[in-house]
Enzyme design. Structure first.
Site, PDB file in Angstrom:
ATOM      1  N   GLY A 241      -5.177 -19.264  -9.363  1.00  0.00           N
ATOM      2  CA  GLY A 241      -5.331 -19.984 -10.625  1.00  0.00           C
ATOM      3  C   GLY A 241      -4.603 -19.276 -11.755  1.00  0.00           C
ATOM      4  O   GLY A 241      -4.014 -18.207 -11.585  1.00  0.00           O
ATOM      5  N   GLN A 242      -4.643 -19.906 -12.911  1.00  0.00           N
ATOM      6  CA  GLN A 242      -3.977 -19.374 -14.101  1.00  0.00           C
ATOM      7  C   GLN A 242      -4.816 -19.687 -15.328  1.00  0.00           C
ATOM      8  O   GLN A 242      -5.269 -20.816 -15.515  1.00  0.00           O
ATOM      9  CB  GLN A 242      -2.582 -19.994 -14.235  1.00  0.00           C
ATOM     10  CG  GLN A 242      -1.789 -19.502 -15.430  1.00  0.00           C
ATOM     11  CD  GLN A 242      -0.361 -20.017 -15.401  1.00  0.00           C
ATOM     12  OE1 GLN A 242       0.439 -19.640 -14.566  1.00  0.00           O
ATOM     13  NE2 GLN A 242      -0.052 -20.913 -16.321  1.00  0.00           N
ATOM     14  N   GLY A 243      -5.047 -18.666 -16.147  1.00  0.00           N
ATOM     15  CA  GLY A 243      -5.838 -18.840 -17.353  1.00  0.00           C
ATOM     16  C   GLY A 243      -5.033 -18.505 -18.599  1.00  0.00           C
ATOM     17  O   GLY A 243      -3.798 -18.400 -18.550  1.00  0.00           O
ATOM     18  N   VAL A 244      -5.716 -18.341 -19.704  1.00  0.00           N
ATOM     19  CA  VAL A 244      -5.047 -18.043 -20.968  1.00  0.00           C
ATOM     20  C   VAL A 244      -4.419 -16.659 -20.928  1.00  0.00           C
ATOM     21  O   VAL A 244      -3.321 -16.444 -21.449  1.00  0.00           O
ATOM     22  CB  VAL A 244      -6.043 -18.149 -22.134  1.00  0.00           C
ATOM     23  CG1 VAL A 244      -5.372 -17.766 -23.449  1.00  0.00           C
ATOM     24  CG2 VAL A 244      -6.617 -19.559 -22.216  1.00  0.00           C
ATOM     25  N   PHE A 245      -5.097 -15.713 -20.294  1.00  0.00           N
ATOM     26  CA  PHE A 245      -4.664 -14.327 -20.333  1.00  0.00           C
ATOM     27  C   PHE A 245      -3.810 -13.917 -19.133  1.00  0.00           C
ATOM     28  O   PHE A 245      -3.015 -12.994 -19.243  1.00  0.00           O
ATOM     29  CB  PHE A 245      -5.886 -13.395 -20.408  1.00  0.00           C
ATOM     30  CG  PHE A 245      -6.761 -13.641 -21.592  1.00  0.00           C
ATOM     31  CD1 PHE A 245      -6.389 -13.202 -22.853  1.00  0.00           C
ATOM     32  CD2 PHE A 245      -7.950 -14.329 -21.470  1.00  0.00           C
ATOM     33  CE1 PHE A 245      -7.190 -13.429 -23.959  1.00  0.00           C
ATOM     34  CE2 PHE A 245      -8.774 -14.559 -22.565  1.00  0.00           C
ATOM     35  CZ  PHE A 245      -8.383 -14.108 -23.815  1.00  0.00           C
ATOM     36  N   VAL A 248      -3.913 -15.401 -11.363  1.00  0.00           N
ATOM     37  CA  VAL A 248      -4.634 -14.679 -10.318  1.00  0.00           C
ATOM     38  C   VAL A 248      -4.084 -15.112  -8.962  1.00  0.00           C
ATOM     39  O   VAL A 248      -3.899 -16.305  -8.707  1.00  0.00           O
ATOM     40  CB  VAL A 248      -6.151 -14.958 -10.394  1.00  0.00           C
ATOM     41  CG1 VAL A 248      -6.893 -14.138  -9.347  1.00  0.00           C
ATOM     42  CG2 VAL A 248      -6.684 -14.649 -11.784  1.00  0.00           C
ATOM     43  N   LYS A 264      -5.199  -9.820 -10.533  1.00  0.00           N
ATOM     44  CA  LYS A 264      -5.068 -10.506 -11.816  1.00  0.00           C
ATOM     45  C   LYS A 264      -3.838  -9.941 -12.523  1.00  0.00           C
ATOM     46  O   LYS A 264      -3.816  -8.769 -12.903  1.00  0.00           O
ATOM     47  CB  LYS A 264      -6.326 -10.296 -12.663  1.00  0.00           C
ATOM     48  CG  LYS A 264      -6.351 -11.097 -13.955  1.00  0.00           C
ATOM     49  CD  LYS A 264      -7.702 -10.980 -14.643  1.00  0.00           C
ATOM     50  CE  LYS A 264      -7.759 -11.866 -15.888  1.00  0.00           C
ATOM     51  NZ  LYS A 264      -9.085 -11.818 -16.533  1.00  0.00           N
ATOM     52  N   ASP A 361     -17.670 -15.920 -22.100  1.00  0.00           N
ATOM     53  CA  ASP A 361     -16.958 -17.041 -21.467  1.00  0.00           C
ATOM     54  C   ASP A 361     -17.607 -17.396 -20.123  1.00  0.00           C
ATOM     55  O   ASP A 361     -16.927 -17.580 -19.118  1.00  0.00           O
ATOM     56  CB  ASP A 361     -15.483 -16.702 -21.260  1.00  0.00           C
ATOM     57  CG  ASP A 361     -14.629 -17.958 -21.069  1.00  0.00           C
ATOM     58  OD1 ASP A 361     -15.117 -19.058 -21.388  1.00  0.00           O
ATOM     59  OD2 ASP A 361     -13.486 -17.838 -20.589  1.00  0.00           O
TER      60      ASP A 361
END
Length: 556
Positions: A241-245, A248, A264, A361
């Site tokens: 996956g991919q988040g704001v920061f 992974v 990460k 979060d």
């Protein structure tokens, strides 16, 4: 009269003296010697003198040609291979040269004096052009052989034997053609042959900054490729996956029996790097606070740098809670799994409170489960902070799981994580999101639909209260006008709860037994005590762990 005649004679003599004297070519021997160009025919030059001059020029040209051929022979001895195209160029040059000489001989014998002079001048100019081209070719050849040495003109022209001996000795003459960098600006033809040989280029992948930049996309995320080996240890198997920061990935640890790990990879910019270092410190603190691995926070293994990215190596789990709900709980998870997950989530929050860390979060995306689906772990501490460093910001925590004190700008602590946990537990129980506001203003309206009006005492503490309530504490709903499409503000004075939490929970559950209905009532009471506007009146984590919904086992 005599005086007038004398004056006219004297003026005539003065004019004659002022005229420029005629320059005779014979007297200007220096100029004739330097140019080596035959003069225009005059009555004083005889045919025999012109023929003698022609013969002397021919001998001089033969000497120049013999020198050039000898130089070509010396260069040929240093090479083992020959270019056929260049051989053809030399043969054409020899044929043309010999034919030009024959034509010149005929012209010398059979033409009149006037015609001889004009052709002599043209042929000499042509020969000089050829000589200049040959000297330039020799200069280019020698410059390739001697890269750092300057070539002087006296080293180019060497002593040579006669042209007949040179012709017999040279079998495969080679003339280096003029390259693109040094063209003859006086040439009449564009017959240049360029060297198109391939060049072998080696590049340093580690130190080439342009290549390093290609590892990132425009937003600074690492361009992950399946099968890449990073840090000479981890083989990337899939993207999680991919988040704001960060993004992974799952990888195999080559040095640890190909064991699965999650890596990460923090985005490559200064702000995200600092955030990654902050998360790293929290992970290490959590590891030290949970040596026996009892409190359901993801385990940190190690960190390293790769292509300018800070990489955090974590234990690998099977999938996140969002995926579990989509796959197994479209209408909610079974009661036994819901109780187990709720207990494990509260244990993770208990450890964080003990360490003075606010996760900030908590949501299904940041909760992982193992392959057997019986162990839950809280992850992603990129938004975490210490309880004493909680600055007022209206956009902390993902919007659907955002507590009211964050939206209103009221000082917050660990209560924000408990509120988010309650929203997550509701989603696990029903498969639906509890509060679905499209903005902070709409989120407040969703709260009031379940819980009624906000207390005036609480609103006075809010830093951002005026954005959503007027001086009478009436709610200001922001919405678009149906006709114009413009945003308008509607004042709502009488706010009443229109939704019941128990009915929503029961509607989502199907085929409940009497035992399940009892646990459902406990769940409703559990969520009601958490979803309280005032964080100080909200259930604490210890109280949540002692609640009957978590403590009492499901009756068989």
């Amino acid at each position: 009269m005599a005086d007038q005649k004398l004056k006219s004679k004297s003026s005539r003599s003065i004019r004659e003296e002022s005229k420029p004297a005629k320059r005779h070519y014979k007297e200007d021997t220096k100029y004739r010697y330097e140019s080596k160009t035959p003069p225009l025919p005059t009555s004083s030059v005889t045919m025999e003198e012109l023929i003698k001059q022609r013969e002397s020029l021919k001998k001089e040209l033969k000497k120049i040609n013999s020198k050039n051929y000898l130089d070509t022979k010396v260069k040929l001895q240093k090479h083992n291979k020959y270019d056929k195209s260049k051989d053809n160029t030399v043969l054409k040059y020899k044929r043309k040269h010999s034919s030009d000489q024959k034509k010149d001989d005929k012209n010398i014998v059979n033409t009149s004096p006037d015609h001889i002079d004009s052709e002599d001048e043209e042929s000499i100019i042509e020969q000089r052009r050829k000589r200049r081209k040959q000297l330039l070719e020799k200069f280019i050849t020698s410059s390739h052989e001697h890269k750092s040495e300057s070539i002087k003109e006296e080293n180019i022209i060497e002593s040579a034997s006669s042209s007949n001996e040179t012709d017999n000795q040279i079998q495969k003459p080679q003339i280096t053609t003029v390259t693109k960098e040094t063209r003859d600006m006086f040439s009449e033809k564009d017959d240049f042959i360029f060297n198109n040989d391939s060049e072998f280029v080696t590049q340093d992948n580690e130190n080439n900054t342009q290549l390093i930049d290609n590892w990132d996309d425009p937003e600074g995320y690492y361009n992950t490729r399946i099968g890449d080996i990073i840090d000479s240890r981890y083989t990337i198997k899939c993207i999680l996956g991919q988040g704001v920061f960060a993004s992974v990935v799952r990888a195999h640890d080559i040095k640890n029996g190909n064991k699965d790990v999650a890596i990460k990879i923090i985005r490559n910019n200064d702000l995200m790097y600092k955030t990654g270092l902050k998360e790293l410190s929290f992970l290490k603190e959590i590891n030290d606070g949970d040596i026996e691995n009892k409190y359901h926070c993801v385990k940190f293994i190690r960190q390293f740098m790769h292509k300018g990215h800070l990489c955090l190596v974590l234990e690998s789990l099977h999938m996140d809670m969002r995926g579990v709900i989509k796959k197994y709980g479209k209408h909610g998870l079974n009661m036994k799994a819901l109780m187990s997950y709720s207990r494990q989530l509260m244990l993770a929050l208990r450890l964080l409170k003990k360490l003075g860390i606010i996760h900030a979060d908590v949501k299904p995306d940041n909760i992982l489960v193992n392959e057997k689906k019986n162990i839950l772990k809280l992850c992603d501490f990129g938004s975490a902070s210490k309880a004493e460093d909680n600055d007022a910001t209206p956009y902390l925590v993902s919007r659907f799981y955002r507590a009211p004190e964050i939206i209103l700008g009221i000082p917050y602590k660990h209560g924000v994580d408990i509120w988010s946990a309650a929203c997550t537990i509701f989603e696990m129980a029903t498969g639906k999101i509890l509060f679905t506001g499209s903005s902070n203003n709409k989120m407040l309206k969703c709260f009031m639909d379940f819980k009624g009006k906000f207390p005036a005492k609480l609103l006075r503490k809010g830093k951002f209260k005026d954005q959503h309530f007027n001086y009478n504490n009436n709610f200001l709903l922001h919405k678009k006008d149906e006709l114009s499409g413009r945003e308008k503000v509607v004042e709502i004075s009488n706010v009443c709860a229109t939704k019941d939490l128990h009915s929503v929970l029961k509607k989502s559950a199907n085929n409940l037994t009497t035992k399940d209905e009892k646990k459902l009532g406990q769940l409703k009471e559990f969520l009601d005590r958490i979803l309280v506007y005032d964080a100080y009146q909200r259930m604490s984590i210890l109280e949540c762990l002692k609640h009957p919904f978590i403590q009492e086992e499901l009756e068989k």
